[in-house]
Enzyme design. Sequence first.
Site, PDB file in Angstrom:
ATOM      1  N   ARG A  70       0.833  -1.203   0.000  1.00 44.71           N
ATOM      2  CA  ARG A  70       0.000   0.000   0.000  1.00 44.71           C
ATOM      3  C   ARG A  70       0.870   1.257   0.000  1.00 44.71           C
ATOM      4  O   ARG A  70       0.555   2.249  -0.672  1.00 44.71           O
ATOM      5  CB  ARG A  70      -0.917  -0.006   1.223  1.00 44.71           C
ATOM      6  N   HIS A  74       0.604   4.160  -2.781  1.00 41.10           N
ATOM      7  CA  HIS A  74       0.336   5.546  -2.415  1.00 41.10           C
ATOM      8  C   HIS A  74       1.504   6.462  -2.778  1.00 41.10           C
ATOM      9  O   HIS A  74       1.318   7.675  -2.927  1.00 41.10           O
ATOM     10  CB  HIS A  74       0.011   5.647  -0.926  1.00 41.10           C
ATOM     11  N   ASP A  82       8.556   8.113  -6.449  1.00 43.55           N
ATOM     12  CA  ASP A  82       9.729   8.927  -6.111  1.00 43.55           C
ATOM     13  C   ASP A  82      10.071   8.923  -4.629  1.00 43.55           C
ATOM     14  O   ASP A  82      10.901   9.710  -4.170  1.00 43.55           O
ATOM     15  CB  ASP A  82       9.525  10.372  -6.574  1.00 43.55           C
ATOM     16  N   ASN A 102      -3.981   8.907   3.903  1.00 40.79           N
ATOM     17  CA  ASN A 102      -2.811   8.323   4.560  1.00 40.79           C
ATOM     18  C   ASN A 102      -2.816   8.461   6.078  1.00 40.79           C
ATOM     19  O   ASN A 102      -2.167   7.671   6.779  1.00 40.79           O
ATOM     20  CB  ASN A 102      -1.527   8.980   4.036  1.00 40.79           C
ATOM     21  N   HIS A 201      -5.960  -6.218  -2.184  1.00 33.41           N
ATOM     22  CA  HIS A 201      -6.765  -6.319  -0.966  1.00 33.41           C
ATOM     23  C   HIS A 201      -7.010  -7.760  -0.542  1.00 33.41           C
ATOM     24  O   HIS A 201      -7.727  -7.996   0.429  1.00 33.41           O
ATOM     25  CB  HIS A 201      -8.098  -5.587  -1.146  1.00 33.41           C
ATOM     26  N   ASP A 253      -3.821 -14.596  -2.687  1.00 36.95           N
ATOM     27  CA  ASP A 253      -4.551 -15.507  -3.559  1.00 36.95           C
ATOM     28  C   ASP A 253      -5.715 -14.754  -4.197  1.00 36.95           C
ATOM     29  O   ASP A 253      -5.740 -13.526  -4.168  1.00 36.95           O
ATOM     30  CB  ASP A 253      -5.035 -16.738  -2.773  1.00 36.95           C
TER      31      ASP A 253
END
Length: 325
Positions: A70, A74, A82, A102, A201, A253
Amino acid sequence: MSYHCFKIGVSELCFVVITASLLMSSPTSVNAQLSQTFYASTCPLFVTTVRQAMRQAVQKEPRMAASILRLFFHDCFVNGCDGSILLDDTATFTGEQNAFPNRNSVRGMDVIDDIKARVERVCSNTVSCADILALAAREGVVSLGGPSWVVPFGRRDSTTASQSDANRDLPGPSSDLATLIRQFANKGLSATDMTALSGAHTLGLSQCLNFRTHIYNDTNIDSTFATTRKANCPFSGGDTNLAPFDTTQNRFDNDYFKQLINKRGLLHSDQELFNGGSQDSLVTTYSTSPLRFFNDFASAMVKMGNISPLTGTNGQIRKSCGVVN
């Protein structure tokens, strides 16, 4: 592409390897300054060092694979891959970690800091935090049985960050399908890429704050599932209480897609992928073909990792990932 399986204890884990030929054919890999051999001579122990550190981190806390993945997502969605997400706020600098998507949710910066310290010990002032994050995301996925892919290197670290861009560009948990498709398209990613990447997810947990509206107000949700989630996510309070996205949150999975078909997506944005729209067929395919999902996920990760990197003399190689040199 090749398909590999191996044993861990009594379990068999399988994964796809996206090869260099696939990488080179990707329309987003036109930046020749990124190369899988970028550190071959300057830091030959880079990949091994990151792999060992991530395996240890995930063994200690399996959820960390999801957290690093994640973190990478993000990072790339806000002005490119970067390392800007890693910059801490100071009295004179506003980073991205406290942007609404965040705040109190991005985690794993300490793991990246640890990996950076290990890499510095084997080759100082050579490897960017952006490249460390890109590779750590892959190693976390692989460590929990997911696909592998070629990660090209050569990214440099940003000296700036943008909280406003993070608020604008990062998809939210209440986004509808059209919004999701548009936001991914803005980054050069297709609807297929979007659905495949949403399959991340299959790992990790989400906070009650992100799925409360879905379980209390939406109708495209299994009633039993909603009742179960309400037990740990009251109508008021408990914002940081956690729930898994699917039933196998510590294994990469295709269970996430099976849950969507049963109307058990945790977030509103999850269930939007299977709600009578354009992605229903693909979700159905992924629910029955883990190999197709793994293949598309790995390809999409290659594309996402090539979003607007800083290369050449742009940016810098940070000595510490949380602060500009």
